[in-house]
Design a protein around this motif. Sequence first.
Motif, short mmCIF file in Angstrom:
data_model
loop_
_atom_site.label_atom_id
_atom_site.label_comp_id
_atom_site.label_asym_id
_atom_site.label_seq_id
_atom_site.Cartn_x
_atom_site.Cartn_y
_atom_site.Cartn_z
N PHE A 75 0.85 -1.18 0.00
CA PHE A 75 0.00 0.00 0.00
C PHE A 75 0.89 1.24 0.00
CE2 PHE A 75 -1.96 3.39 2.49
CZ PHE A 75 -3.12 3.60 1.77
N ASP A 76 0.52 2.25 -0.78
CA ASP A 76 1.25 3.51 -0.76
C ASP A 76 0.30 4.62 -1.14
OD1 ASP A 76 3.41 5.35 -0.64
OD2 ASP A 76 4.78 3.78 -1.31
N ILE A 77 0.78 5.85 -1.00
CA ILE A 77 -0.06 7.02 -1.25
C ILE A 77 0.70 8.01 -2.11
CG2 ILE A 77 0.68 8.00 0.95
CD1 ILE A 77 -2.01 9.41 1.17
N VAL A 78 0.02 8.63 -3.06
CA VAL A 78 0.60 9.69 -3.88
C VAL A 78 -0.31 10.91 -3.82
CG1 VAL A 78 1.92 8.22 -5.45
CG2 VAL A 78 -0.46 8.66 -5.94
N GLY A 79 0.33 12.07 -3.79
CA GLY A 79 -0.42 13.32 -3.68
C GLY A 79 -0.51 13.85 -2.27
N ASP A 80 0.10 13.14 -1.31
CA ASP A 80 -0.01 13.57 0.09
C ASP A 80 0.81 14.82 0.38
OD1 ASP A 80 2.16 11.97 -0.51
OD2 ASP A 80 2.28 11.03 1.46
N ILE A 81 2.02 14.90 -0.19
CA ILE A 81 2.85 16.10 0.04
C ILE A 81 2.16 17.32 -0.55
CG2 ILE A 81 5.05 17.21 -0.51
CD1 ILE A 81 6.33 14.44 -0.49
N GLU A 82 1.61 17.17 -1.75
CA GLU A 82 0.91 18.27 -2.41
C GLU A 82 -0.34 18.68 -1.61
OE1 GLU A 82 3.27 16.02 -5.48
OE2 GLU A 82 2.01 15.50 -3.77
N TYR A 83 -0.99 17.69 -1.02
CA TYR A 83 -2.17 17.95 -0.19
C TYR A 83 -1.79 18.85 0.99
CZ TYR A 83 -5.57 16.98 3.54
OH TYR A 83 -6.47 17.10 4.58
N VAL A 84 -0.68 18.53 1.64
CA VAL A 84 -0.25 19.29 2.81
C VAL A 84 0.24 20.67 2.40
CG1 VAL A 84 1.46 19.39 4.67
CG2 VAL A 84 0.29 17.23 4.16
N ARG A 85 0.98 20.75 1.32
CA ARG A 85 1.62 22.01 0.92
C ARG A 85 0.72 22.90 0.05
NH1 ARG A 85 6.97 21.25 -2.02
NH2 ARG A 85 6.94 23.52 -1.76
N HIS A 86 -0.41 22.37 -0.41
CA HIS A 86 -1.30 23.12 -1.32
C HIS A 86 -0.53 23.55 -2.57
CE1 HIS A 86 -4.67 23.74 1.60
NE2 HIS A 86 -3.69 23.52 2.45
N CYS A 87 0.25 22.65 -3.13
CA CYS A 87 1.07 22.98 -4.29
C CYS A 87 0.77 22.03 -5.46
CB CYS A 87 2.56 22.89 -3.92
SG CYS A 87 3.13 21.21 -3.57
N PRO A 88 1.23 22.38 -6.68
CA PRO A 88 1.07 21.46 -7.82
C PRO A 88 1.85 20.17 -7.58
CG PRO A 88 1.61 23.67 -8.56
CD PRO A 88 1.83 23.66 -7.07
N PHE A 89 1.57 19.17 -8.39
CA PHE A 89 2.28 17.90 -8.27
C PHE A 89 3.76 18.13 -8.51
CE2 PHE A 89 -1.97 16.08 -9.22
CZ PHE A 89 -2.09 15.32 -8.06
N ILE A 90 4.59 17.62 -7.61
CA ILE A 90 6.03 17.85 -7.70
C ILE A 90 6.75 16.75 -8.48
CG2 ILE A 90 6.10 19.23 -5.60
CD1 ILE A 90 7.05 16.83 -4.06
N ASN A 91 6.04 15.65 -8.75
CA ASN A 91 6.63 14.55 -9.50
C ASN A 91 5.65 14.05 -10.57
OD1 ASN A 91 8.99 14.40 -7.80
ND2 ASN A 91 7.72 13.36 -6.28
N THR A 92 6.17 13.27 -11.49
CA THR A 92 5.34 12.57 -12.46
C THR A 92 5.16 11.13 -11.98
OG1 THR A 92 6.01 13.94 -14.33
CG2 THR A 92 5.21 11.72 -14.84
N VAL A 93 3.93 10.65 -12.03
CA VAL A 93 3.62 9.31 -11.54
C VAL A 93 2.91 8.54 -12.65
CG1 VAL A 93 2.39 7.95 -9.80
CG2 VAL A 93 3.37 10.17 -9.19
N GLU A 94 3.43 7.35 -13.00
CA GLU A 94 2.80 6.54 -14.03
C GLU A 94 2.79 5.07 -13.64
OE1 GLU A 94 5.67 5.65 -17.57
OE2 GLU A 94 5.98 7.74 -16.99
N ALA A 95 1.86 4.35 -14.24
CA ALA A 95 1.71 2.93 -13.94
C ALA A 95 2.78 2.12 -14.66
CB ALA A 95 0.32 2.46 -14.36
N VAL A 96 3.38 1.18 -13.95
CA VAL A 96 4.34 0.25 -14.54
C VAL A 96 3.62 -0.98 -15.09
CG1 VAL A 96 6.31 -1.26 -14.02
CG2 VAL A 96 6.21 1.03 -13.05
N MET A 97 2.53 -1.35 -14.44
CA MET A 97 1.71 -2.49 -14.82
C MET A 97 0.26 -2.08 -14.58
SD MET A 97 2.70 -4.68 -11.39
CE MET A 97 1.50 -5.99 -11.58
N ASP A 98 -0.69 -2.95 -14.89
CA ASP A 98 -2.08 -2.62 -14.61
C ASP A 98 -2.23 -2.30 -13.13
OD1 ASP A 98 -2.64 -3.09 -17.24
OD2 ASP A 98 -3.55 -5.05 -16.94
N THR A 99 -2.78 -1.11 -12.86
CA THR A 99 -2.75 -0.56 -11.51
C THR A 99 -4.12 -0.04 -11.12
OG1 THR A 99 -0.40 0.03 -11.66
CG2 THR A 99 -1.72 1.29 -10.11
N VAL A 100 -4.44 -0.17 -9.83
CA VAL A 100 -5.71 0.32 -9.30
C VAL A 100 -5.42 1.24 -8.13
CG1 VAL A 100 -7.91 -0.29 -8.23
CG2 VAL A 100 -6.93 -1.78 -9.99
#
Length: 221
Positions: A75-100
């Motif tokens: 389990f992991d989370i993305v977008g949490d730093i941006e949530y706290v800082r109220h800033c745009p996404f600081i990284n690019t995130v993409e799926a390596v395999m079929d992802t949910v």
Amino acid sequence: MEKQIADHLEGFGLADMFPQRLQRAMRLESYAAGKRLFTQGDTADTICFLVQGKLKVSMLSPEGKRLILAFKSPFDIVGDIEYVRHCPFINTVEAVMDTVVIRIPNELVRAEMADNTAWLQFLLETITHKFEMKSRAMNFNLLYSVDVRVASYLLSMTPEKPVIDSTSLVDMADLIGTSYRHLNRVLQQFERNGWIMKKRGTITLLDRKALLRQAGQNIYE
């Protein structure tokens, strides 16, 4: 869909953290391999919980080079730093395999969870871990040779099928922080060793154990 979300939250021990009204606002989304969830600089309006599959996190350096920061598994989370800082996404995130992922609008999370102690502690732990991982990633190119980075990248990009797209070795070179020529030399050596096979725009892993030995550990994980 609500039952699926509830099952995922229960499976990762998060069901009691979120009130039912917030759980009803959550959405389950699927991404095929290679699809982007976020692009660096995009407006950050949601948090995503990774519940199935694998993600690659990268950033564009000031010099225009894209570098890998991490690969993420459930389990992991993305977008949490941006949530706290109220800033745009600081990284690019993409799926390596079929992802949910479970996607939650930030405005609803702020409205429902701003004073939730368990949620704030959860954020503190996950963000602290991320900064630790980012520190390791930024030093990675100084600590490990290119052949180790290449082996680790090939292993990380092939969690299910032993085949990776090699149509853009320039992009691959940027991601692991080396030159195209150096990357090509390493791949040629791996092929001579019988570890991989390059053919028609793909790289097929033939000897995963040898690549694991070369990597020493799956460093990008």
